[in-house]
Design a protein around this motif. Structure first.
Motif, short mmCIF file in Angstrom:
data_model
loop_
_atom_site.label_atom_id
_atom_site.label_comp_id
_atom_site.label_asym_id
_atom_site.label_seq_id
_atom_site.Cartn_x
_atom_site.Cartn_y
_atom_site.Cartn_z
N VAL A 77 75.19 71.62 82.93
CA VAL A 77 74.28 71.58 81.80
C VAL A 77 73.32 70.40 82.01
CG1 VAL A 77 73.99 71.43 79.30
CG2 VAL A 77 75.98 72.62 80.24
N THR A 78 72.06 70.74 82.15
CA THR A 78 70.99 69.77 82.41
C THR A 78 70.36 69.37 81.08
OG1 THR A 78 70.56 70.84 84.53
CG2 THR A 78 68.79 69.45 83.63
N ARG A 79 70.06 68.07 80.95
CA ARG A 79 69.41 67.62 79.71
C ARG A 79 68.13 66.84 80.03
NH1 ARG A 79 71.41 63.02 75.29
NH2 ARG A 79 69.89 63.55 73.67
N TYR A 80 67.08 67.22 79.32
CA TYR A 80 65.87 66.42 79.30
C TYR A 80 65.81 65.76 77.92
CZ TYR A 80 64.13 68.57 83.59
OH TYR A 80 63.98 68.98 84.90
N PHE A 81 65.94 64.44 77.88
CA PHE A 81 66.02 63.69 76.62
C PHE A 81 64.73 63.85 75.83
CE2 PHE A 81 65.79 59.51 74.31
CZ PHE A 81 66.79 59.82 73.39
N GLY A 82 64.90 64.15 74.54
CA GLY A 82 63.73 64.40 73.69
C GLY A 82 63.40 63.29 72.72
N GLY A 83 64.06 62.15 72.85
CA GLY A 83 63.70 61.02 72.01
C GLY A 83 64.64 60.75 70.85
N THR A 84 65.48 61.73 70.50
CA THR A 84 66.42 61.54 69.40
C THR A 84 67.85 61.48 69.93
OG1 THR A 84 64.98 62.81 67.92
CG2 THR A 84 67.25 62.49 67.19
N ALA A 109 65.49 65.36 85.56
CA ALA A 109 66.23 65.47 84.28
C ALA A 109 66.91 64.15 83.94
CB ALA A 109 67.26 66.59 84.38
N THR A 110 67.20 63.97 82.67
CA THR A 110 67.91 62.76 82.25
C THR A 110 69.37 62.81 82.68
OG1 THR A 110 66.55 63.02 80.25
CG2 THR A 110 68.12 61.19 80.26
N HIS A 111 70.00 63.98 82.57
CA HIS A 111 71.40 64.15 82.96
C HIS A 111 71.63 65.55 83.54
CE1 HIS A 111 72.32 60.58 80.50
NE2 HIS A 111 71.58 61.15 79.55
N ASN A 112 72.54 65.63 84.50
CA ASN A 112 73.06 66.92 84.99
C ASN A 112 74.58 66.83 84.90
OD1 ASN A 112 70.84 68.70 86.05
ND2 ASN A 112 70.34 66.85 87.18
#
Length: 199
Positions: A98-105, A50-53
């Motif tokens: 809260v986990t984030r997978y960056f989507g380009g925006t 993931a990009t961030h946790n």
């Protein structure tokens, strides 16, 4: 003295898409910093790519036992909004990652606050809450002839018997709500005519 607190019953997960980015909120009850760290490490291993946790947790019944982390997101855009969601429901002994997978925006700070805080709040709104009580252990030693009187007090007050040893006397370990401790001691002394040792 307050001895009750609200926490969540079980682990729970919720997910949302925000402008291409995938956000996953995982919430869990925890009762110590060690438990919180173990849970956080498990989520980081699960979502290793993931990009961030980002996370926040609050422990105990005092306001100063909490921690939050933005995990590389702009300062104040992730951890603090997650903690605010925990506080909105007046929860403690609770962690939210809260986990984030960056989507380009890029969402900007305002967008991140809404995404992280909003999903944390949504997950906490859905999960089952439970009221728990702070307790302490009281040791009581008394003659066998007073078992009936002691059991009457214990049953009436909803006290839990943790352990009982029978030898020349009865040795009972009792778990009682903090706010009921003095009442329990008074009642036990009264019902046994003082023939009881309480520690």
């Amino acid at each position: 003295m307050k001895d009750e607190y609200k926490t969540i019953q079980t682990e729970f997960r919720d997910e949302a898409k925000v402008q291409g980015s995938r956000f996953i909120a995982t919430v869990s009850p925890v009762s110590s910093k060690i438990e919180a760290d173990v849970f956080l490490e498990r989520i980081r291993r699960e979502f290793w790519n993931a990009t961030h946790n980002c996370f926040a947790y609050r422990l105990g019944m005092t306001d100063d036992v909490f921690r939050f982390n933005d995990d590389g997101e702009p300062g104040g855009s992730a951890g603090k909004p997650i903690l605010s969601a925990i506080d909105k429901f007046e929860l403690t002994d609770t962690i939210v990652v809260v986990t984030r997978y960056f989507g380009g925006t890029k969402l900007g700070v305002g967008g991140l606050i809404r995404a992280y805080g909003g999903l944390a709040e949504r997950a906490l709104a859905k999960v089952e809450k439970v009221v728990r009580f702070k307790t302490e252990i009281v040791q009581a030693t008394f003659p066998h002839t007073h078992i009936g009187s002691v059991m009457h007090v214990i049953t009436k007050m909803g006290v839990k018997i943790v352990d009982t040893i029978y030898d020349e006397e009865v040795h009972a370990r009792l778990e009682v709500r903090l706010t009921k401790t003095e009442e329990l001691k008074r009642s036990l002394i009264e019902h046994t005519n003082g023939n009881i040792l309480i520690q």
